[in-house]
Design a protein around this motif. Structure first.
Motif, mmCIF file in Angstrom:
data_model
loop_
_atom_site.group_PDB
_atom_site.id
_atom_site.type_symbol
_atom_site.label_atom_id
_atom_site.label_comp_id
_atom_site.label_asym_id
_atom_site.label_seq_id
_atom_site.Cartn_x
_atom_site.Cartn_y
_atom_site.Cartn_z
ATOM 1 N N ASP A 126 -38.992 2.998 -27.329
ATOM 2 C CA ASP A 126 -40.153 2.637 -28.164
ATOM 3 C C ASP A 126 -41.148 1.403 -27.859
ATOM 4 O OD1 ASP A 126 -39.958 4.185 -31.093
ATOM 5 O OD2 ASP A 126 -37.911 4.159 -30.426
ATOM 6 N N LEU A 127 -40.688 0.634 -26.991
ATOM 7 C CA LEU A 127 -41.475 -0.330 -26.581
ATOM 8 C C LEU A 127 -42.775 0.393 -25.624
ATOM 9 C CD1 LEU A 127 -42.017 -3.356 -26.362
ATOM 10 C CD2 LEU A 127 -40.472 -3.428 -24.252
ATOM 11 N N LYS A 128 -42.287 1.178 -24.845
ATOM 12 C CA LYS A 128 -43.205 1.699 -24.200
ATOM 13 C C LYS A 128 -44.308 2.623 -24.979
ATOM 14 C CE LYS A 128 -40.637 2.657 -20.071
ATOM 15 N NZ LYS A 128 -40.132 3.676 -19.081
ATOM 16 N N LYS A 129 -43.774 3.355 -26.207
ATOM 17 C CA LYS A 129 -44.640 4.079 -27.243
ATOM 18 C C LYS A 129 -45.815 3.005 -27.719
ATOM 19 C CE LYS A 129 -41.570 7.404 -28.357
ATOM 20 N NZ LYS A 129 -40.570 7.980 -29.509
ATOM 21 N N LEU A 130 -45.105 1.593 -27.867
ATOM 22 C CA LEU A 130 -46.114 0.605 -28.641
ATOM 23 C C LEU A 130 -47.243 -0.013 -27.611
ATOM 24 C CD1 LEU A 130 -46.558 -1.373 -30.993
ATOM 25 C CD2 LEU A 130 -45.043 -2.936 -30.009
ATOM 26 N N CYS A 131 -46.531 0.121 -26.437
ATOM 27 C CA CYS A 131 -47.632 -0.498 -25.122
ATOM 28 C C CYS A 131 -48.641 0.702 -25.262
ATOM 29 C CB CYS A 131 -46.760 -0.635 -24.042
ATOM 30 S SG CYS A 131 -45.908 -2.155 -24.124
ATOM 31 N N LYS A 132 -48.392 1.778 -25.187
ATOM 32 C CA LYS A 132 -49.223 3.000 -25.051
ATOM 33 C C LYS A 132 -50.529 2.738 -26.290
ATOM 34 C CE LYS A 132 -49.520 7.702 -23.937
ATOM 35 N NZ LYS A 132 -48.714 9.341 -23.751
ATOM 36 N N LYS A 133 -49.818 2.570 -27.478
ATOM 37 C CA LYS A 133 -50.897 2.577 -28.538
ATOM 38 C C LYS A 133 -51.679 1.508 -28.413
ATOM 39 C CE LYS A 133 -47.883 5.078 -31.956
ATOM 40 N NZ LYS A 133 -49.079 6.062 -32.539
ATOM 41 N N LYS A 134 -51.039 0.228 -28.196
ATOM 42 C CA LYS A 134 -52.002 -0.895 -28.357
ATOM 43 C C LYS A 134 -52.360 -1.317 -26.879
ATOM 44 C CE LYS A 134 -51.936 -3.252 -31.576
ATOM 45 N NZ LYS A 134 -52.798 -3.231 -32.673
ATOM 46 N N GLY A 135 -51.727 -1.264 -25.837
ATOM 47 C CA GLY A 135 -52.354 -1.362 -24.476
ATOM 48 C C GLY A 135 -52.623 -2.774 -24.119
ATOM 49 N N HIS A 136 -52.332 -3.987 -24.936
ATOM 50 C CA HIS A 136 -52.489 -5.183 -24.722
ATOM 51 C C HIS A 136 -52.027 -5.705 -23.422
ATOM 52 C CE1 HIS A 136 -55.039 -5.598 -28.021
ATOM 53 N NE2 HIS A 136 -53.928 -5.388 -29.027
ATOM 54 N N GLU A 137 -52.719 -6.735 -22.576
ATOM 55 C CA GLU A 137 -52.197 -7.518 -21.487
ATOM 56 C C GLU A 137 -50.656 -8.033 -21.795
ATOM 57 O OE1 GLU A 137 -53.231 -10.355 -17.988
ATOM 58 O OE2 GLU A 137 -54.316 -10.265 -19.755
ATOM 59 N N TYR A 138 -50.761 -8.631 -22.709
ATOM 60 C CA TYR A 138 -49.486 -9.723 -23.274
ATOM 61 C C TYR A 138 -48.290 -8.475 -23.228
ATOM 62 C CZ TYR A 138 -50.063 -8.655 -28.193
ATOM 63 O OH TYR A 138 -50.080 -7.774 -29.348
ATOM 64 N N MET A 139 -48.564 -7.572 -23.934
ATOM 65 C CA MET A 139 -47.491 -6.456 -24.602
ATOM 66 C C MET A 139 -46.931 -6.002 -23.068
ATOM 67 S SD MET A 139 -47.800 -3.793 -27.466
ATOM 68 C CE MET A 139 -48.182 -4.972 -28.588
ATOM 69 N N GLU A 140 -47.961 -5.570 -22.191
ATOM 70 C CA GLU A 140 -47.452 -4.871 -20.981
ATOM 71 C C GLU A 140 -46.587 -5.986 -20.201
ATOM 72 O OE1 GLU A 140 -50.997 -3.409 -19.374
ATOM 73 O OE2 GLU A 140 -50.981 -1.712 -20.902
ATOM 74 N N LYS A 141 -47.163 -7.048 -20.159
ATOM 75 C CA LYS A 141 -46.529 -8.053 -19.432
ATOM 76 C C LYS A 141 -44.884 -8.453 -19.956
ATOM 77 C CE LYS A 141 -46.655 -11.041 -15.995
ATOM 78 N NZ LYS A 141 -45.552 -12.028 -16.059
ATOM 79 N N TYR A 142 -45.052 -8.545 -21.198
ATOM 80 C CA TYR A 142 -43.549 -8.621 -21.792
ATOM 81 C C TYR A 142 -42.664 -7.224 -21.413
ATOM 82 C CZ TYR A 142 -40.079 -8.161 -25.580
ATOM 83 O OH TYR A 142 -38.897 -8.054 -26.287
ATOM 84 N N MET A 143 -43.102 -6.419 -21.586
ATOM 85 C CA MET A 143 -42.416 -5.274 -21.477
ATOM 86 C C MET A 143 -41.571 -5.109 -19.939
ATOM 87 S SD MET A 143 -43.087 -0.963 -21.627
ATOM 88 C CE MET A 143 -44.272 -1.026 -20.523
ATOM 89 N N LYS A 144 -42.710 -5.674 -18.921
ATOM 90 C CA LYS A 144 -42.505 -5.629 -17.567
ATOM 91 C C LYS A 144 -41.140 -6.690 -17.460
ATOM 92 C CE LYS A 144 -44.336 -6.700 -13.069
ATOM 93 N NZ LYS A 144 -43.671 -8.045 -12.671
ATOM 94 N N ASN A 145 -41.350 -8.038 -18.206
ATOM 95 C CA ASN A 145 -40.497 -8.851 -17.941
ATOM 96 C C ASN A 145 -39.043 -8.597 -18.576
ATOM 97 O OD1 ASN A 145 -42.383 -10.792 -17.066
ATOM 98 N ND2 ASN A 145 -42.706 -11.661 -19.124
ATOM 99 N N VAL A 146 -39.112 -7.956 -19.657
ATOM 100 C CA VAL A 146 -37.815 -7.543 -20.393
ATOM 101 C C VAL A 146 -37.077 -6.633 -19.495
ATOM 102 C CG1 VAL A 146 -36.643 -6.437 -22.286
ATOM 103 C CG2 VAL A 146 -38.608 -7.902 -22.730
ATOM 104 N N GLU A 147 -37.787 -5.583 -18.826
ATOM 105 C CA GLU A 147 -37.274 -4.485 -18.169
ATOM 106 C C GLU A 147 -36.745 -5.009 -16.818
ATOM 107 O OE1 GLU A 147 -40.511 -1.759 -17.457
ATOM 108 O OE2 GLU A 147 -39.600 -0.223 -18.655
ATOM 109 N N GLU A 148 -37.343 -6.113 -16.282
ATOM 110 C CA GLU A 148 -36.578 -6.845 -15.148
ATOM 111 C C GLU A 148 -35.411 -7.722 -15.446
ATOM 112 O OE1 GLU A 148 -39.718 -9.295 -13.594
ATOM 113 O OE2 GLU A 148 -40.813 -7.746 -12.572
ATOM 114 N N LEU A 149 -35.387 -8.091 -16.533
ATOM 115 C CA LEU A 149 -34.427 -8.762 -16.989
ATOM 116 C C LEU A 149 -33.047 -8.006 -17.247
ATOM 117 C CD1 LEU A 149 -35.966 -11.353 -19.830
ATOM 118 C CD2 LEU A 149 -34.983 -11.920 -17.489
ATOM 119 N N ASN A 150 -33.347 -6.789 -17.756
ATOM 120 C CA ASN A 150 -32.393 -5.703 -17.961
ATOM 121 C C ASN A 150 -31.687 -5.148 -16.880
ATOM 122 O OD1 ASN A 150 -31.640 -4.587 -21.099
ATOM 123 N ND2 ASN A 150 -33.613 -5.622 -20.908
#
Length: 283
Positions: free
Chosen positions: A181-205
């Motif tokens: 759902d995070l990917k869906k949200l990023c696709k809908k909004k497409g903001h830089e901060y959101m994509e960076k957050y998703m990248k950060n969280v995926e790396e942590l996981n």
């Protein structure tokens, strides 16, 4: 095959590493959360983890000094009746220290406690502001504000209700979503901060050391919840109090043996630091 758990910013350590440690993510987050334009900020705690996932670091609040005032960000993983007292006590302490350091009362900076809370249920509003005021709504002091974000209500909008309305709170919404759902949200909004957050969280996981830290946090939380549930099932009020207390004490001793810091033990069990210090002698 069991699906691998995705740890999001419901956990303090994820929030600190994926949001607060990244200016690309944190500045837009602050601006949205405070509904103000934060031009300059400085995180006042030097324990923010930077690829050093010590357990002690994830229990600390985010204390931010900005050009508009002092902001405390608190991630409340679960809700209990005395949580507002705990959070208000913490805000009051920070506010009191700020007042005592000032040269006059009229130049005390604004203090905002931002509570991002899970476990409140579906009542109320997504965002609720609390301040010191009369029963007629007249503000007594406008220097202290508590802003609470009801994540249960917001996530319910996304998963079971009005997605369009939920998207208005995307800065908060992203904190509680799973990977898909995070990917869906990023696709809908497409903001830089959101994509960076998703990248950060995926790396942590994908970081086994980090996941181990979060797993311990979750395990400690589950131990306490299990003790409470077992005592409740016994149906004995006195046994409830004694059983929970005894179980919490034993849990604290076990955590001490694992060399977990007093800060995290206090946060996890609810015991005072002085009580834990005494337990250290017998652990």
């Amino acid at each position: 095959m069991t699906k691998k758990q995705f740890y999001n910013a419901r956990y303090d350590a994820v929030f600190k590493n994926a949001v607060a440690s990244d200016k690309v993510v944190f500045r837009p987050f602050l601006n949205f959360a405070l509904e103000r334009d934060v031009k300059d900020y400085k995180i006042m705690l030097n324990e923010l983890p930077k690829k050093n996932y010590s357990i002690r670091s994830k229990t600390l609040d985010i204390n931010v000094k900005t050009d508009i005032g002092n902001i405390i960000v608190e991630i409340n993983n679960g809700y209990y009746n005395s949580l507002p007292i705990r959070n208000l006590a913490y805000l009051s302490s920070v506010f009191s220290n700020s007042v005592s350091r000032g040269e006059s009362y009229d130049n005390v900076p604004l203090h905002i406690l931002l509570n991002i809370t899970w476990g409140k249920g579906l009542k109320g509003n997504v965002i609720t502001d609390y301040c010191v005021q009369s029963d007629k709504g007249i503000k007594y002091c406008d220097k202290m504000i508590i802003r609470e974000i009801n994540m249960d209500l917001l996530l319910n909008m996304w998963y079971h209700g009005d997605k369009k309305e939920a998207l208005k709170y995307s800065h908060f919404l992203m904190l509680g979503l799973d990977k898909d759902d995070l990917k869906k949200l990023c696709k809908k909004k497409g903001h830089e901060y959101m994509e960076k957050y998703m990248k950060n969280v995926e790396e942590l996981n994908e970081d086994s050391e980090f996941v181990n830290v979060i797993s311990q946090e979750k395990d400690n939380e589950m131990v306490i919840n299990t003790l409470k549930n077992e005592a409740i099932r016994e149906g004995k009020e006195e046994g409830l109090k004694e059983g929970i207390k005894e179980g919490i004490v034993e849990t604290a001793k076990a955590l001490l043996k694992e060399k977990i810091s007093i800060d995290i033990i206090s946060r996890t069990t609810g015991l005072k630091k002085e009580e834990i210090e005494k337990l250290r002698e017998t652990a």
